[in-house]
Design an enzyme around this catalytic site. Structure first.
Site, PDB file in Angstrom:
ATOM      1  N   LYS A  23       1.813  -2.224  -3.832  1.00  0.00           N
ATOM      2  CA  LYS A  23       0.728  -2.518  -2.872  1.00  0.00           C
ATOM      3  C   LYS A  23      -0.115  -1.267  -2.610  1.00  0.00           C
ATOM      4  O   LYS A  23      -1.347  -1.316  -2.620  1.00  0.00           O
ATOM      5  CB  LYS A  23       1.334  -3.020  -1.565  1.00  0.00           C
ATOM      6  CG  LYS A  23       0.352  -3.177  -0.416  1.00  0.00           C
ATOM      7  CD  LYS A  23       0.927  -3.945   0.753  1.00  0.00           C
ATOM      8  CE  LYS A  23       1.923  -3.200   1.553  1.00  0.00           C
ATOM      9  NZ  LYS A  23       1.347  -2.177   2.470  1.00  0.00           N
ATOM     10  N   ASP A 318       8.690   3.409   4.300  1.00  0.00           N
ATOM     11  CA  ASP A 318       8.691   1.942   4.306  1.00  0.00           C
ATOM     12  C   ASP A 318      10.082   1.357   4.180  1.00  0.00           C
ATOM     13  O   ASP A 318      10.278   0.152   4.336  1.00  0.00           O
ATOM     14  CB  ASP A 318       7.813   1.412   3.165  1.00  0.00           C
ATOM     15  CG  ASP A 318       6.343   1.633   3.482  1.00  0.00           C
ATOM     16  OD1 ASP A 318       5.539   1.632   2.538  1.00  0.00           O
ATOM     17  OD2 ASP A 318       6.008   1.829   4.675  1.00  0.00           O
TER      18      ASP A 318
HETATM   19  O1  S3P Z   1      -0.922   5.061   2.330  1.00  0.00           O
HETATM   20  C1  S3P Z   1      -0.247   3.991   2.193  1.00  0.00           C
HETATM   21  O2  S3P Z   1      -0.443   3.132   1.309  1.00  0.00           O
HETATM   22  C2  S3P Z   1       0.858   3.793   3.113  1.00  0.00           C
HETATM   23  C3  S3P Z   1       1.323   4.847   3.811  1.00  0.00           C
HETATM   24  C4  S3P Z   1       2.500   4.794   4.618  1.00  0.00           C
HETATM   25  O3  S3P Z   1       2.209   5.367   5.841  1.00  0.00           O
HETATM   26  P1  S3P Z   1       1.923   6.953   5.961  1.00  0.00           P
HETATM   27  O4  S3P Z   1       0.441   7.025   5.962  1.00  0.00           O
HETATM   28  O5  S3P Z   1       2.549   7.361   7.245  1.00  0.00           O
HETATM   29  O6  S3P Z   1       2.552   7.654   4.783  1.00  0.00           O
HETATM   30  C5  S3P Z   1       3.117   3.461   4.875  1.00  0.00           C
HETATM   31  O7  S3P Z   1       3.379   3.211   6.221  1.00  0.00           O
HETATM   32  C6  S3P Z   1       2.354   2.317   4.387  1.00  0.00           C
HETATM   33  O8  S3P Z   1       3.299   1.389   3.945  1.00  0.00           O
HETATM   34  C7  S3P Z   1       1.439   2.451   3.260  1.00  0.00           C
HETATM   35  C1  PEP Z   2       2.824  -0.310   7.240  1.00  0.00           C
HETATM   36  C2  PEP Z   2       2.622  -0.811   6.035  1.00  0.00           C
HETATM   37  O1  PEP Z   2       1.387  -0.916   5.420  1.00  0.00           O
HETATM   38  P1  PEP Z   2       0.034  -0.771   6.200  1.00  0.00           P
HETATM   39  O2  PEP Z   2       0.039   0.619   6.809  1.00  0.00           O
HETATM   40  O3  PEP Z   2      -1.005  -0.933   5.112  1.00  0.00           O
HETATM   41  O4  PEP Z   2      -0.028  -1.835   7.236  1.00  0.00           O
HETATM   42  C3  PEP Z   2       3.716  -1.254   5.172  1.00  0.00           C
HETATM   43  O5  PEP Z   2       3.405  -1.643   4.001  1.00  0.00           O
HETATM   44  O6  PEP Z   2       4.871  -1.207   5.618  1.00  0.00           O
END
Ligand code: S3P
Ligand code: PEP
Length: 434
Positions: A23, A318
């Site tokens: 994703k 995550d």
């Molecule tokens: O940049 C991203 O795609 C994401 C970063 C993560 O947070 P952080 O920005 O704290 O690393 C995570 O929570 C999220 O699932 C997706």
């Molecule tokens: C927090 C998540 O993604 P986002 O920050 O895009 O909502 C996730 O994938 O767990």
């Protein structure tokens, strides 16, 4: 068909499952493909709710995006950074990554946009990011800087900034990289702790000039020199994580996960599992692909508690719900240190997972900077549980349900569609009743 409301007994994991495309990488591939000159071809794209929002938003901003759901391919005709002015707000629902990255993209467009979104996003802070993008020269107006609707007026005269990272957050870093590509001077990000690096990797793959060193990232402007590319999205490691933890904990399991993303900034769970005594077979077979990938083979094993350092936290962010479940079933205590930055970003998730695990008899302590989970906690179902519309809590609870003979309901299980719509069907392919 495995039904979480009537499952009769414990299960083990057997066979092989190919998890859908990543994703985080897919969000970025769409954005860079949309901003670039020419055509981008994306293979192994995953059609999940979050990504459908990103596709819709960048179609509205002018990119021609053709999707072939059957073979998971996507073709994007880029707009060469000529974002289309809009006479209506941009609706981003509850997609946190999209909000952060879109704020960075819109910062460099002289048009004015209004961004609206869901209640969940209102609770997640963006004032830190907004202040940084305003320092570069863009304007953001909202009732509070976290809030939505957010009115954004970008600038085609953005100035680079030097940002001493005070919280380890990939989304803020990514947004600054996207703004910095179109600024008139270098943007420097002096790093606190490394976080997922998909933005830097893809920015350079599409022709940007992002100089990545262990302690500093320098984004050199290269107005509009992004060129469309072809790429295959590897399997989402965060989707593989459910099978990794489930197989480790379910006696008699042996499961193969082919072509999973093995980016070192994402696979922290493998290191945690090894610290807890697990032996995991990993066969990396991507040599010159833009993102590393390979096969994993997981067998059930007895685990012991461990201490997870602050340096490891960004690489497991995550997977924290699954790690909490895994720790509760290990021998001895597990401590996750240095979660302060995570607490800022996803405190709801930490509080909600503590609430739901308690309904299964699993106690975890959540402090501002530390999580403590005692081991040897037998699952004792006290009540039905609720995902709180959090896809990662929903999928962790599905794995918990396989570890007990007592059936329970998972309310709002449809939250899974945010990142892995086919999860229940895939789970049924590899679960064998004991
Ligand atoms: O940049 C991203 O795609 C994401 C970063 C993560 O947070 P952080 O920005 O704290 O690393 C995570 O929570 C999220 O699932 C997706
Ligand atoms: C927090 C998540 O993604 P986002 O920050 O895009 O909502 C996730 O994938 O767990």
């Amino acid at each position: 068909m495995f039904d979480f409301n009537t499952q009769p007994r414990k299960f083990s994991f057997q066979g092989e499952i190919t998890v859908p495309g990543d994703k985080s990488i897919a969000h970025r591939a769409i954005i860079f493909g949309a901003l670039a000159n020419g055509v981008t071809q994306i293979s192994n794209f995953m059609y999940a709710d979050d990504l459908a929002v990103t596709v819709r938003v960048f179609r509205e901003l002018g990119a021609k995006i053709h999707t072939e759901i059957s073979n998971k391919d996507m073709i994007i005709k880029g707009i060469n950074h000529q974002l289309k002015p809009l006479d209506h707000p941009i609706q981003i629902d509850n997609v946190g990554t999209l909000r952060s990255l879109l704020y960075g993209v819109l910062a460099s467009s002289p048009n004015q946009y209004e961004v609206i979104g869901g209640d969940y996003l209102q609770k997640r802070p963006t004032s830190h990011l907004v202040n940084l993008l305003q320092e570069m020269g863009a304007s953001y107006q909202a009732t509070t800087k976290n809030a939505l609707p957010m009115k954004i007026t970008g600038s085609n005269d953005l100035q680079g900034i030097t940002y001493h990272q005070d919280i380890s957050n990939a989304q803020i870093k990514s947004s600054l990289v996207l703004a910095g590509i179109y600024a008139n001077s270098d943007t420097r990000i002096i790093r606190k702790l490394p976080t997922r690096n998909h933005t830097e990797v893809l920015a350079n793959y599409f022709g940007a000039d992002v100089d990545v060193k262990p302690d500093i990232i320098v984004v050199h402007p290269n107005h509009g020199q992004l060129e469309g590319q072809s790429l295959t999205v590897p399997g989402d490691f965060s989707s593989a994580a459910m099978y990794i933890v489930g197989a480790l904990l379910s006696e008699g399991s042996e499961i193969t996960l082919p072509r999973v993303g093995l980016n070192t900034t994402r696979i922290g769970l493998l290191n945690v599992a090894k610290q807890m005594g697990a032996h995991i077979f990993l066969n990396q077979h991507s040599i010159n692909s833009v993102e590393p990938f390979g096969d994993l083979i997981i067998k059930s094993q007895k685990l012991h508690g461990t201490t997870i350092s602050a340096q490891q936290v960004p690489f497991i962010i995550d997977e924290i719900p699954l790690i909490a479940l895994m720790a509760s079933q290990a021998k001895g205590q597990t401590v996750i240190d240095g979660i302060h930055d995570v607490y800022l970003q996803i405190s709801d998730r930490l509080i909600n997972m503590r609430t739901e695990l308690a309904k299964l008899g699993i106690i975890m302590q959540v402090h501002e900077d530390q999580i403590v989970i005692d081991g040897d906690q037998e699952i004792k179902v006290k009540d039905d549980v609720d995902s709180h519309n959090d896809h990662r809590i929903a999928m962790m609870l599905c794995i918990a349900s396989i570890l007990t003979d007592t059936p329970f309901k998972i309310k709002n299980i449809e939250a899974i569609d945010v990142s892995y719509p086919g999860f229940i069907a895939d789970l049924n392919k590899v679960l064998v009743a004991k």
